[in-house]
Design a protein around this motif. Structure first.
Motif, PDB file in Angstrom:
ATOM      1  N   UNK B  14       0.621  -1.504   0.040  1.00 31.93           N
ATOM      2  CA  UNK B  14       0.241   0.173  -0.364  1.00 31.93           C
ATOM      3  C   UNK B  14       0.477   1.322   0.008  1.00 31.93           C
ATOM      4  N   UNK B  15       1.924   0.945   1.172  1.00 35.22           N
ATOM      5  CA  UNK B  15       2.673   2.351   0.550  1.00 35.22           C
ATOM      6  C   UNK B  15       3.294   2.677  -1.005  1.00 35.22           C
ATOM      7  N   UNK B  16       4.136   1.067  -1.853  1.00 37.26           N
ATOM      8  CA  UNK B  16       4.479   1.620  -2.727  1.00 37.26           C
ATOM      9  C   UNK B  16       2.842   2.529  -3.360  1.00 37.26           C
ATOM     10  N   UNK B  17       2.027   1.535  -3.543  1.00 39.62           N
ATOM     11  CA  UNK B  17       0.969   2.629  -4.224  1.00 39.62           C
ATOM     12  C   UNK B  17       1.079   3.786  -4.432  1.00 39.62           C
ATOM     13  N   UNK B  18       0.331   3.863  -2.663  1.00 41.27           N
ATOM     14  CA  UNK B  18       0.473   5.774  -2.832  1.00 41.27           C
ATOM     15  C   UNK B  18       1.397   6.440  -3.023  1.00 41.27           C
ATOM     16  N   UNK B  19       2.717   5.762  -3.416  1.00 42.64           N
ATOM     17  CA  UNK B  19       4.069   6.937  -3.846  1.00 42.64           C
ATOM     18  C   UNK B  19       3.973   6.818  -5.479  1.00 42.64           C
ATOM     19  N   UNK B  20       3.179   5.900  -6.148  1.00 37.73           N
ATOM     20  CA  UNK B  20       2.878   5.844  -7.225  1.00 37.73           C
ATOM     21  C   UNK B  20       2.294   7.164  -7.412  1.00 37.73           C
ATOM     22  N   UNK B  21       0.747   6.682  -6.257  1.00 41.50           N
ATOM     23  CA  UNK B  21      -0.447   7.581  -7.424  1.00 41.50           C
ATOM     24  C   UNK B  21       0.427   9.133  -7.393  1.00 41.50           C
ATOM     25  N   UNK B  22       1.005   9.481  -6.033  1.00 41.68           N
ATOM     26  CA  UNK B  22       0.713  11.273  -5.476  1.00 41.68           C
ATOM     27  C   UNK B  22       1.861  11.596  -6.856  1.00 41.68           C
ATOM     28  N   UNK B  23       3.034  10.464  -7.550  1.00 46.02           N
ATOM     29  CA  UNK B  23       4.071  10.431  -8.517  1.00 46.02           C
ATOM     30  C   UNK B  23       3.202  10.559  -9.958  1.00 46.02           C
ATOM     31  N   UNK B  24       2.275  10.293  -9.508  1.00 45.87           N
ATOM     32  CA  UNK B  24       1.604  10.139 -11.222  1.00 45.87           C
ATOM     33  C   UNK B  24       1.861   9.576 -12.012  1.00 45.87           C
ATOM     34  N   UNK B  25       1.475   8.209 -11.082  1.00 40.83           N
ATOM     35  CA  UNK B  25       2.415   6.642 -12.490  1.00 40.83           C
ATOM     36  C   UNK B  25       1.617   5.987 -11.763  1.00 40.83           C
ATOM     37  N   UNK B  26       0.875   5.039 -13.733  1.00 41.96           N
ATOM     38  CA  UNK B  26       0.670   4.088 -13.303  1.00 41.96           C
ATOM     39  C   UNK B  26       1.193   3.083 -13.315  1.00 41.96           C
ATOM     40  N   UNK B  27       0.412   2.088 -12.498  1.00 41.19           N
ATOM     41  CA  UNK B  27       1.466   0.604 -12.823  1.00 41.19           C
ATOM     42  C   UNK B  27      -0.147  -0.351 -12.731  1.00 41.19           C
ATOM     43  N   UNK B  28       0.369  -1.723 -13.852  1.00 42.15           N
ATOM     44  CA  UNK B  28      -0.606  -2.767 -13.578  1.00 42.15           C
ATOM     45  C   UNK B  28      -0.076  -3.312 -11.836  1.00 42.15           C
ATOM     46  N   UNK B  29      -1.951  -3.716 -11.453  1.00 37.78           N
ATOM     47  CA  UNK B  29      -1.878  -4.316 -10.171  1.00 37.78           C
ATOM     48  C   UNK B  29      -1.109  -5.498 -10.288  1.00 37.78           C
ATOM     49  N   UNK B  30      -0.633  -6.641  -9.757  1.00 38.08           N
ATOM     50  CA  UNK B  30      -0.695  -8.420  -9.406  1.00 38.08           C
ATOM     51  C   UNK B  30      -1.338  -8.030  -8.417  1.00 38.08           C
TER      52      UNK B  30
END
Lengths: 230, 230
Positions: B14-30
């Motif tokens: 969850x921590x990494x998902x928050x960072x990615x979204x704060x920085x505007x990244x899109x990532x596929x979640x598996x």
């Protein structure tokens, strides 16, 4: 002079001592027994864990990862080819991954249970959890050593240093953990000749000498512990 | 597009998902269930732990700390006042200390035992360690929550954000851990009004929304879980 709160059988503490010596720092060492939960120590690090580095301005840095990143940012960055973290972000990630492997995963699987059962419990009062080692915990930890030595051998066999072409935090972390296990006579070097060659190179570095003179009260190291040609 | 191997009840994920979204990244979640020890997953991360981030060049980064440092070095550094790590090395050390506090210490004391007993064991087969929760482990973990909430309240009450004047990794790490516990209804917010005010600020950020729609099979979140005005 800066101060390092450490324990001689803490691999994270040994890791930071190696970095400090590699970078030419002098620090006063204070032996801390974290299970005593000293008030003054908890004021420095509310997590109560080792190591803690207190700089000349009396600011405390808590934990091996925090200290090593700080030392890289304030000193390593100036060391050019003697820097213990890489320049490239992906290479830095590999060094950090392996540093965590040896200071966290191997620590949980092997080093901490063995150090706790065989060393810390000798130094603890019964109230603190002291007493005889738990043979089931010893057995599990010893069974885990082999897998970690295999991984270490694979790394040492396929790269010049564990994370690549240059000595890095990854080597110091692995050597710190192994030196604790070696003190306790827990490593059968005849089973891992590649890892042994790599460890011999680390052990011969001047930064390693202070670790080889460490002694824990009531527990003599294995006979080859300080021997460079083991 | 990059890929993130995660588990909805893993605070590090969850921590990494928050960072990615704060920085505007899109990532596929598996969704990964690390206890299955899938061969392909172990090839990415021999430690078998979550999260693992695979970038567009198919390079794997393993673990929250490695990923967050990499993202800071490659993206955060360009974000000026939206950077989630500070510029000053000592301030960076404080952010890292607190990030470790919530993702490692609180994880050991509280989050992992509760997630394991209440969620993972529902998803595991008996061979993998599945079964009914161990009430003794639940009791110990629940007793530890109070101490962590007190520390969080103290931080939230004495600083604008947990590590200082700016939102940082420390806030995202703490909020990631708390959001797992909150899903499970383990937090009594009436006891910690200062922590609640801080969490409300985090929870209202757009980056938090995807976390609030997470659902674990067979386990409904507490009624106020997705409520911004809880």
């Amino acid at each position: 002079m800066p101060t390092l709160y450490h324990h001689p059988m803490s691999s994270a503490s040994r890791f930071v001592r190696l970095i400090l010596t590699e970078y030419g720092f002098h620090a006063d060492l204070i032996d801390e027994q974290p299970w005593e939960k000293r008030r003054d120590f908890l004021a420095l690090n509310p997590a109560g864990s080792l190591p803690v580095y207190v700089d000349d301005s009396m600011r405390a840095l808590c934990g091996a990862s925090v200290i090593s990143e700080y030392l890289d940012e304030t000193h390593g960055v100036l060391k050019r080819d003697r820097r213990l973290l890489a320049e490239d972000p992906f290479q830095r990630a590999e060094i950090r991954r392996l540093t965590e492997w040896f200071l966290q995963k191997m620590e949980r699987d092997v080093t901490r249970p063995l150090a706790r059962e065989r060393v810390y419990k000798l130094q603890m009062t019964p109230d603190q959890g002291g007493g005889a080692p738990d043979s089931k915990i010893l057995r599990t930890a010893r069974a885990n050593i082999r897998q970690h030595m295999k991984y270490l051998s694979w790394l040492a066999g396929s790269r010049t240093w564990l994370a690549g072409d240059r000595l890095s935090y990854a080597d110091l972390a692995a050597a710190a953990a192994l030196s604790v296990l070696d003190y306790l006579g827990e490593i059968d070097w005849s089973e891992s000749p590649t890892a042994k060659d790599w460890y011999q190179r680390l052990k011969s570095r001047p930064s390693f000498r202070p670790l080889l003179t460490d002694r824990v009260r009531g527990l003599t190291p294995v006979s080859h512990y300080a021997d460079l040609d083991f």
